[in-house]
Design an enzyme around this catalytic site. Structure first.
Site: not given
Ligand code: CP3
Length: 348
Positions: A25, A29, A38, A74, A149
């Protein structure tokens, strides 16, 4: 500036001048620039606009000086073309319109054709492969984590529905694992052809399983995925998720180059459990990024010292960065990992 391949060398247990570092990540944010973008675009919109997606991917590399970039995307993205209707809701995560729970649901899933279905991802990778001076990590979710999921319909605490399918309808579960496994191999091969220099498979929630259940219901698919990727010319990383310490011995004969571990098991203990065939990636508790610098520094030092006890170590967090983390802490930590490990390696 010449290309910095330290990260690839560490993944392959080759000689390095400093310990490479990147953060799960690292785009997100905690960055003011990301929050600005965003305001105008949803997360999935960013993923679908290659120029913008490449910009978001590059930003942390420029700001932090990390040794690898990770594709901004994602784990849900390739599920769309398989037939999964979903959205990603801020502060919650992926949510499905209808969960996948019976034979018809699973039968309806089709395999992806990345060049047609996910051309925007491949285009983003092509831009990044041209522009970056560090390797780009492509990625996908792992079958268990994706299935959680799909079956739950959203994030979960206890994975009740997922485990219910696993225990109650093992044939259906295996079909789901098989379909996800095929998608993962197809998708990662396409990312590598487009220019990804390494790939990571995220099994974020596998730690919810008892070792014997992981072995029976998940391991065969992981084994097959890494076998089918054996000949690809880039390092493969398995992030086996949080709280997965008891699963580590089971990863020993997976054909991945690098195993990612979280902070509940030390690097030294992780190597003992997994065995020395694999490089290790990890494992700072991301909440330590909110601790006073002196605490963070001594923890980072301990991780680096243990990392350097055997060839093959990549510094990372045990899970993703929180939005609350100050960016300058990450920069300071990155510099520290580089400088301290360089001084240790020069003395050897
Ligand atoms: O910089 C990076 O790491 C690359 C981008 C990335 C994202 N998601 C962008 C994202 C990566 C590698 C992921 C993988 C991902 N997505 C995983 C595996 C990694 C982990 O964290 O365990 C999982 C389980 C997901 C599913 C997912 N997507 C979750 C649990 C969330 C969080 C919800 C939240 O708002 O906290 C997301 C949303 C997400 N994916 C964000 C980002 C940067 C949150 C920011 C936003 O909404 O802009």
């Amino acid at each position: 500036m010449s290309f910095n391949d330290t990260f690839i060398r560490a993944c392959l247990k080759q000689e390095i001048e400093h310990v490479p570092v990147w953060y799960m990540r690292q785009a997100g944010r905690y960055q003011a620039e990301y929050r600005e973008i965003r305001k105008k675009h949803t997360l999935l919109e960013i993923c679908r606009i290659p120029e913008l997606c490449a910009e978001v991917t590059i930003l942390p590399v420029q700001q932090l000086g990390v040794d690898a970039a990770i594709l901004f995307s994602d784990i849900m993205v390739p599920l769309g073309p398989m037939g999964v209707k979903y959205d990603i809701i801020e502060k919650r995560g992926p949510i499905l319109e209808t969960p996948f729970r019976n034979a018809d649901d699973i039968a309806s899933l089709r395999n992806i054709e990345p060049e047609e279905d996910l051309s925007y991802v491949l285009e983003t990778i092509q831009i990044l492969a041209r522009e970056l001076k560090v390797p780009l990590i492509g990625f996908t979710g792992a079958p268990f984590t994706l299935a959680s999921y799909m079956v739950e319909g959203g994030p979960s605490r206890n994975y009740i529905r997922t485990k219910q399918m696993m225990y109650g309808q093992p044939e259906l579960w295996n079909r789901l694992m098989e379909k996800l496994g095929s998608m993962i191999v197809t998708y990662l091969k396409a990312q590598i052809s487009a220019g990804a220099g390494a790939v990571q498979i995220f099994d974020s929630w596998a730690g919810a399983l008892a070792p014997e259940d992981y072995k029976q219901y998940v391991y065969p698919t992981m084994k097959r995925i890494f076998q089918e990727l054996k000949e690809v010319p880039v390092p493969k990383i398995y992030f086996g998720g949080v709280s997965s310490g008891e699963l580590l011995p089971l990863w020993n004969d997976l054909d991945a180059d690098v195993m990612g571990i979280d902070w509940r098991v030390s690097i030294r203990e992780g190597r003992k459990r997994i065995g020395n065939n694999h490089a290790i990636q990890g494992n700072l508790d991301p909440t330590m990024l909110l601790a006073p610098w002196s605490k963070l520094e001594s923890k980072a030092k301990e991780i680096i010292d243990q990392g350097l006890e055997a060839p093959g170590f990549v510094f990372n967090l045990g899970h993703g960065i929180f939005p609350e983390v100050p960016g300058d802490m990450l920069k300071r930590l990155t510099d520290y990992v580089h400088e301290y490990s360089h001084s240790v390696l020069n003395k050897q």
